[in-house]
Structure formats: structure tokens, C-alpha cells
Design a protein around this motif. Structure first.
Motif, mmCIF file in Angstrom:
data_model
loop_
_atom_site.group_PDB
_atom_site.id
_atom_site.type_symbol
_atom_site.label_atom_id
_atom_site.label_comp_id
_atom_site.label_asym_id
_atom_site.label_seq_id
_atom_site.Cartn_x
_atom_site.Cartn_y
_atom_site.Cartn_z
ATOM 1 N N ILE A 1 0.875 -1.175 0.000
ATOM 2 C CA ILE A 1 0.000 0.000 0.000
ATOM 3 C C ILE A 1 0.909 1.220 0.000
ATOM 4 N N VAL A 2 0.885 1.919 -1.104
ATOM 5 C CA VAL A 2 1.768 3.077 -1.269
ATOM 6 C C VAL A 2 1.194 4.277 -0.519
ATOM 7 N N GLU A 3 -0.122 4.398 -0.596
ATOM 8 C CA GLU A 3 -0.748 5.607 -0.081
ATOM 9 C C GLU A 3 -2.214 5.355 0.142
ATOM 10 N N GLU A 4 -2.784 5.996 1.151
ATOM 11 C CA GLU A 4 -4.222 5.913 1.336
ATOM 12 C C GLU A 4 -4.711 7.209 1.936
ATOM 13 N N ASN A 5 -5.902 7.590 1.552
ATOM 14 C CA ASN A 5 -6.435 8.849 2.048
ATOM 15 C C ASN A 5 -7.921 8.930 1.756
ATOM 16 N N ALA A 6 -8.580 9.910 2.346
ATOM 17 C CA ALA A 6 -9.965 10.184 1.980
ATOM 18 C C ALA A 6 -9.967 10.625 0.520
ATOM 19 N N PRO A 7 -11.044 10.351 -0.209
ATOM 20 C CA PRO A 7 -11.032 10.602 -1.648
ATOM 21 C C PRO A 7 -10.619 12.019 -2.043
ATOM 22 N N GLU A 8 -11.155 12.994 -1.349
ATOM 23 C CA GLU A 8 -10.859 14.370 -1.738
ATOM 24 C C GLU A 8 -9.354 14.639 -1.695
ATOM 25 N N ALA A 9 -8.747 14.258 -0.588
ATOM 26 C CA ALA A 9 -7.309 14.484 -0.443
ATOM 27 C C ALA A 9 -6.518 13.581 -1.391
ATOM 28 N N PHE A 10 -7.002 12.377 -1.556
ATOM 29 C CA PHE A 10 -6.286 11.436 -2.425
ATOM 30 C C PHE A 10 -6.178 11.989 -3.843
ATOM 31 N N PHE A 11 -7.278 12.491 -4.336
ATOM 32 C CA PHE A 11 -7.264 12.985 -5.716
ATOM 33 C C PHE A 11 -6.642 14.378 -5.839
ATOM 34 N N ALA A 12 -6.862 15.201 -4.830
ATOM 35 C CA ALA A 12 -6.368 16.579 -4.920
ATOM 36 C C ALA A 12 -4.892 16.692 -4.547
ATOM 37 N N ARG A 13 -4.475 15.869 -3.594
ATOM 38 C CA ARG A 13 -3.112 16.027 -3.089
ATOM 39 C C ARG A 13 -2.423 14.684 -2.918
ATOM 40 N N PRO A 14 -2.256 13.934 -3.999
ATOM 41 C CA PRO A 14 -1.524 12.669 -3.877
ATOM 42 C C PRO A 14 -0.101 12.949 -3.409
ATOM 43 N N GLN A 15 0.379 12.098 -2.522
ATOM 44 C CA GLN A 15 1.661 12.365 -1.879
ATOM 45 C C GLN A 15 2.841 11.730 -2.607
ATOM 46 N N HIS A 16 2.617 10.615 -3.206
ATOM 47 C CA HIS A 16 3.738 9.864 -3.773
ATOM 48 C C HIS A 16 3.781 10.007 -5.296
ATOM 49 N N GLU A 17 4.995 10.001 -5.807
ATOM 50 C CA GLU A 17 5.160 10.162 -7.255
ATOM 51 C C GLU A 17 4.435 9.067 -8.019
ATOM 52 N N ARG A 18 4.460 7.845 -7.464
ATOM 53 C CA ARG A 18 3.805 6.730 -8.164
ATOM 54 C C ARG A 18 2.297 6.954 -8.239
ATOM 55 N N THR A 19 1.750 7.492 -7.163
ATOM 56 C CA THR A 19 0.315 7.779 -7.153
ATOM 57 C C THR A 19 -0.003 8.878 -8.159
ATOM 58 N N LYS A 20 0.830 9.898 -8.175
ATOM 59 C CA LYS A 20 0.609 11.012 -9.109
ATOM 60 C C LYS A 20 0.635 10.510 -10.542
ATOM 61 N N LEU A 21 1.610 9.654 -10.825
ATOM 62 C CA LEU A 21 1.724 9.114 -12.180
ATOM 63 C C LEU A 21 0.481 8.304 -12.539
ATOM 64 N N PHE A 22 0.051 7.469 -11.609
ATOM 65 C CA PHE A 22 -1.124 6.636 -11.848
ATOM 66 C C PHE A 22 -2.353 7.508 -12.115
ATOM 67 N N LEU A 23 -2.536 8.510 -11.285
ATOM 68 C CA LEU A 23 -3.716 9.370 -11.451
ATOM 69 C C LEU A 23 -3.638 10.152 -12.752
ATOM 70 N N SER A 24 -2.440 10.561 -13.108
ATOM 71 C CA SER A 24 -2.321 11.313 -14.363
ATOM 72 C C SER A 24 -2.662 10.419 -15.551
ATOM 73 N N GLN A 25 -2.344 9.148 -15.407
ATOM 74 C CA GLN A 25 -2.688 8.214 -16.496
ATOM 75 C C GLN A 25 -4.190 7.950 -16.526
ATOM 76 N N ILE A 26 -4.766 7.791 -15.358
ATOM 77 C CA ILE A 26 -6.208 7.544 -15.275
ATOM 78 C C ILE A 26 -6.998 8.714 -15.841
ATOM 79 N N PHE A 27 -6.571 9.896 -15.472
ATOM 80 C CA PHE A 27 -7.321 11.086 -15.895
ATOM 81 C C PHE A 27 -6.793 11.676 -17.190
ATOM 82 N N GLY A 28 -5.785 11.042 -17.741
ATOM 83 C CA GLY A 28 -5.288 11.442 -19.059
ATOM 84 C C GLY A 28 -4.618 12.786 -19.087
ATOM 85 N N HIS A 29 -3.982 13.168 -17.998
ATOM 86 C CA HIS A 29 -3.277 14.459 -17.987
ATOM 87 C C HIS A 29 -1.984 14.338 -18.742
#
Ligand SMILES: Nc1ncnc2c1ncn2[C@@H]1O[C@H](COP(=O)(O)OP(=O)(O)OP(=O)(O)O)[C@@H](O)[C@H]1O
Ligand SMILES: [Mg+2]
Length: 317
Positions: A289-317
Motif C-alpha cells: 500500500i503506497v498511499e491511502e487517504n480520503a477521496p478528496e485528499a487522495f485525488f487533490a493532493r496525492p503524496q507519492h510520485e507513483r500515485t501522481k503518475l497513476f492518477l495522471s494516467q487515469i485522468f489522461g493528464h
């Protein structure tokens, strides 16, 4: 209380309360309320403030978002230092996760990160080699009695549905309530029709699985799980193979379950669902488990680079 909005993003998942990897359901798995390799978890009876149409027998506890730090006794599922190997491959590496009763957890992460393996361990579909999994106070070990107890309380909805092909939809739904819960046929049929109605498939009750579309079969699979009145539900990408319209129907079904206070762990890439329903979003990669948070914080302020990369891929940024 959750709002039932419909702006859920299109997905990547698909549902079925059944066995893993397309295996046929077996009677031994019926105790879970869904099919073969499903099982159920836990939840204590809590007074719900309102009854939802899914709530035939008052399925679970009401969700109390303020009750974030609950005592150990309130844990529906407690996973401690979980380690699992497939041969030499260390697939789960020290997972710690406690799920409170009535809590909704969404697990996301890249392919191969161990998401399915983790939730399959919770029903003992997979065995772990190190660490502890306790479901509703029952530790999962090789003790088949305990495994049976856990499986009778935890419903599962998998990517691959495994309805019994030689049984009608209704028969699929009444089998476990009769054989495991001891309901009469009449009672079991009442329960089955109730939940089939809720997933908008009651008019297909006399058909056989092969006569239904994939999406319809998946809704039947959910209904079948619910017929066992599980205390918790585990979902593994329940909408991944559905068309957009069916996805919404299935997600609405899951949202309604959440509104009823069902304890849920859901592996999904439906980030709209996660935002709307989850109490916590957990991001896994490479068996941890790299990171866990409430949804708002998870999506708005991901802490780890791996999470950021994953979210950017999911949301197509
Ligand atoms: N029965 C098995 N034997 C050996 N390796 C396995 C087995 N099942 C899964 N694995 C491996 O374990 C890792 C985790 O698999 P798992 O299915 O849990 O991943 P996942 O996060 O659910 O991926 P996906 O998003 O693709 O469903 C993968 O590398 C996979 O190849
Ligand atoms: Mg998976």
C-alpha cells in the motif's frame, strides 16, 4: 448520507459474485451468498437511519462518517503484516489494513500490483504465508470451519461471473439461501425476487444465464450475493467489462448498498465512484500500500510520485 448522483466516470471493470479466473461455481462456495469463490465478511448490526429498498433484512450498519477512529472491536476486517508469495514471487509485501464496519474502501493501482490477490486472501480464495487476516473476529487460517464462517458472511463480486449455467436465474439465486441459510424455497424465492427486482432483472428470472447478456448476468451475480444478506461485500472490478449504460446500473446498485451501510472493499478504476462513495482510497503498487487517504485528499493532493503518475494516467493528464 451519500447522494445518488449519476456523474460516474466510465470505467474499466465488470462484475460477478463469483469465482476467480472463470472457474465454475461450486457448492462449497455457496456459503458466501454469491457463488463459488466468493465469501463474505463482517459487519455488526447497526441501526440504519432509514431503510433502503435493498434492505430486505437490514443488511448492515449505517455509515457514520464521524466514527473514524473506532476501537479494535469495531473492525470488520483486520489485516496485519500480510505477506503472500506465488512460488518465489513476493506478491503481497507487508499489507496492513483495517476496515471498519460500514466503511467503504476503494483499492486502485496498476495492473499486477496485487489488488485482486489481496481481496481474494480475505475470502481465503488465496492463502497467505505470513501475517494475519481477521474477519469479524475470526482469523483466517487453514481451519475450514472458520473459512466457512467467513465465507458465509462475505459476498464477492468478481470480474468473471460464474452463474450455474444449467440453472435458471431464480434457481441460481435461491440455492445458497436454501442450502446454507436454511430458508424454505418460498422464502428464498421471495428474497431472490426482491434483489433481482433491485438490480432490474426480475423479469428474466426464469431464463438461463446463457440467455442473458454479460451485463445482465453480472447484475444477477450481484443479486445472488445479496440474497445471502452478506455483512460485507468484496468487489473486484465489478464493472470492467460492461457497456457504459450497464456500468451505471451496476454502480448505482453499489451506491445503494453503500447507502445501506454495507461494508465494502472495491477494487475499481471508477474514480467517480471512489469520489462519491469511498471513505478511503487505497493505492497499491508492487504488493504494497503506497498511499491511502480520503477521496478528496487522495485525488487533490496525492503524496507519492507513483500515485501522481497513476492518477495522471487515469485522468489522461
Ligand atoms: N495464481 C498465480 N500464480 C502466480 N502468479 C500470480 C497468480 N495470480 C496472480 N499472480 C501474479 O501476481 C501479481 C498480482 O496479481 P493480481 O491479479 O493480484 O494483480 P492486480 O493488481 O489485481 O492486477 P489487475 O489490475 O491486472 O487485475 C501479478 O504479477 C500476477 O501475474
Ligand atoms: Mg485484478
Amino acid at each position: 448520507m451519500l447522494r445518488r448522483t449519476a456523474s460516474l466516470s466510465p470505467s474499466i471493470g465488470k462484475c460477478s459474485p463469483l469465482s476467480p479466473a472463470g472457474k465454475a461455481p461450486t457448492l462449497s462456495c455457496l456459503s458466501s451468498g454469491s457463488c463459488s469463490q466468493e465469501r463474505k465478511a463482517t459487519c455488526a448490526p447497526n441501526p440504519c437511519k432509514h431503510r433502503h429498498p435493498f434492505d430486505l433484512h437490514h443488511i448492515g450498519p449505517s455509515h457514520d462518517p464521524s466514527a473514524l477512529d473506532i476501537s479494535q472491536d469495531d473492525a470488520a476486517i483486520r489485516i496485519t503484516n500480510l505477506n503472500k508469495w506465488y512460488g518465489d514471487f513476493h506478491v503481497l509485501r507487508g499489507i496492513d489494513l483495517t476496515v471498519r464496519q460500514g466503511e467503504r474502501i476503494v483499492i486502485a493501482g496498476p495492473s499486477g500490483s496485487g489488488k485482486s490477490t489481496l481481496i481474494r486472501c480475505i475470502n481465503r480464495l488465496e492463502t497467505h504465508q505470513k501475517g494475519q487476516i481477521v474477519v469479524d473476529g475470526i482469523e483466517l487460517t487453514s481451519d475450514v470451519k472458520n473459512i466457512g464462517k467467513v465465507r458465509s458472511e462475505v459476498g464477492m463480486c468478481f470480474q468473471h461471473f460464474n452463474l450455474f449455467p444449467h440453472m435458471s436465474i431464480l434457481e441460481n439465486c435461491i440455492l445458497a439461501p436454501m442450502s446454507v441459510r436454511g430458508h424454505s424455497r418460498k422464502e428464498a424465492e421471495e428474497i431472490a425476487l426482491h434483489f433481482l427486482e433491485k438490480v432490474k432483472i426480475a423479469d428474466q428470472a426464469t431464463k438461463y444465464p446463457g440467455q442473458l447478456s454479460g451485463g445482465q448476468q453480472q447484475r444477477v451475480a450481484i443479486a445472488r450475493s445479496l440474497c445471502m444478506k452478506p455483512r460485507a461485500m468484496l468487489f473486484d472490478e465489478p464493472t470492467s467489462a460492461l457497456d457504459p449504460e450497464t456500468i451505471k446500473e451496476v454502480l448505482d446498485t453499489m451506491i445503494a448498498l453503500a447507502e445501506d451501510g454495507m461494508t465494502m472493499i472495491c477494487v475499481t478504476h471508477e474514480m467517480g465512484f471512489a469520489r462519491q462513495v469511498a471513505d478511503r482510497v487505497i493505492f497499491m503498487d508492487k504488493g504494497v500500500i503506497v498511499e491511502e487517504n480520503a477521496p478528496e485528499a487522495f485525488f487533490a493532493r496525492p503524496q507519492h510520485e507513483r500515485t501522481k503518475l497513476f492518477l495522471s494516467q487515469i485522468f489522461g493528464h
